[in-house]
Design an enzyme around this catalytic site. Structure first.
Site: not given
Ligand code: ATR
Length: 275
Positions: A108, A72
């Site tokens: 997210d 990420k």
């Protein structure tokens, strides 16, 4: 099952490993539901291969990817453009390949907020206490701050909490040992630690001091209902389970790659939780 044509849209999830990911199942439900000429694949890419495989997938006609652990942060260097919220969070979990380059997003935070709202919780209702200071805590803290909620970070290693708070000013820090006693001051409690997950230690916290209006969210989805959420429900508090965040964070990527805004509903929840 639909057979692919020569112009099928392709997307997938990359991580190392990626076999545990529920995203292929989740996106597969939506692809079937909308009878889309497309596929969503698990793509294990090692850290050493990431820098040449991602641009190659863009060149091979993929529409984009989800990105999970451990890529990420490192994938950000491969992006031509990074969404401002993803830049603030310091992590990208969704790539969109366009004719003008690779775009990085972090969904997210969107997923967390959408899941709260699906449970009738207003993210801006008041101060939030976040347990943990890892990547998920950072995405959630940024999301809540963008909604106007004051955020306090409470973590076993106070240095990590202070680093998160400094990266997202004006974040506050609460020593780990006050996590139960201070609860009366908060409208929202979020567990982002691994405590309470299967094969991990339990989260030791008492909800005795909680305000009756406290909402309690856990990002853990194995088990689907953690001991923390059971304790919240037992006290009549609103409990927000973690699987919903996973389902909702997938919506913007699916829309960008396949052109349809998919719906998160009970059927999806049951299919993904059973996988
Ligand atoms: P992420 O996937 O969110 O990036 P991570 O970096 O693995 O997760 O962080 C997990 C969080 O759980 C951290 O905040 C960690 O606290 P430390 O910063 O002190 O390591 C927290 N955590 C893990 N095990 C814990 C334990 N036994 N007690 C308290 N906190 C714990």
């Amino acid at each position: 099952m639909r057979l692919l044509s020569g112009s099928a849209r392709l997307a997938g999830v990359t991580g190392w490993p990626v076999a545990h990911s529920r995203s292929p199942r989740l996106h597969g439900v939506w692809l079937n539901r909308h009878d889309i000429d497309g596929a969503y694949l698990p793509l294990p890419i090692s850290p050493a291969d990431l820098a040449h495989v991602i641009p190659a997938l863009a060149k091979a006609g993929f529409a984009g990817l989800n990105v999970t652990i451990p890529h990420k942060i490192s994938v950000m260097a491969l992006c031509d453009r990074i969404d401002p919220r993803a830049a603030r969070i310091g992590a990208v979990n969704t790539l969109v390949f366009t004719s003008t380059g690779i775009e990085g997003f972090n969904t997210d935070s969107y997923g967390f907020l959408a899941n709260l709202r699906a449970h009738g919780v207003n993210p801006a209702a008041g101060p939030a206490l976040i347990l943990g200071a890892g990547g998920a805590a950072r995405a959630i803290a940024a999301a809540l701050q963008d909604e106007g909620a004051p955020v306090t970070v409470c973590n076993r290693t106070q240095r990590n909490a202070a680093a998160l708070a400094a990266a997202l000013p004006p974040g506050n820090v609460l020593p780990w040992e006050y996590r139960s006693a201070a609860l009366g001051d908060y409208a929202l409690l979020v567990n982002t630690t691994s405590l309470g997950m299967v094969h991990h230690e339990p989260l030791d916290i008492s909800l005795e001091a909680a305000n009756p209006a406290l909402a309690v969210a856990d990002i853990i989805y194995a088990p689907l209902e953690t001991e923390l959420l059971k304790a919240a429900r037992a006290r009549g508090l609103t409990a927000v389970e973690g699987l919903g965040m996973l389902l909702h964070q997938a919506v913007p990527g699916f829309k960008a790659w396949f052109g349809i805004t998919p719906v998160v509903d009970d059927e999806l929840y049951h299919i993904v939780s059973g996988g």
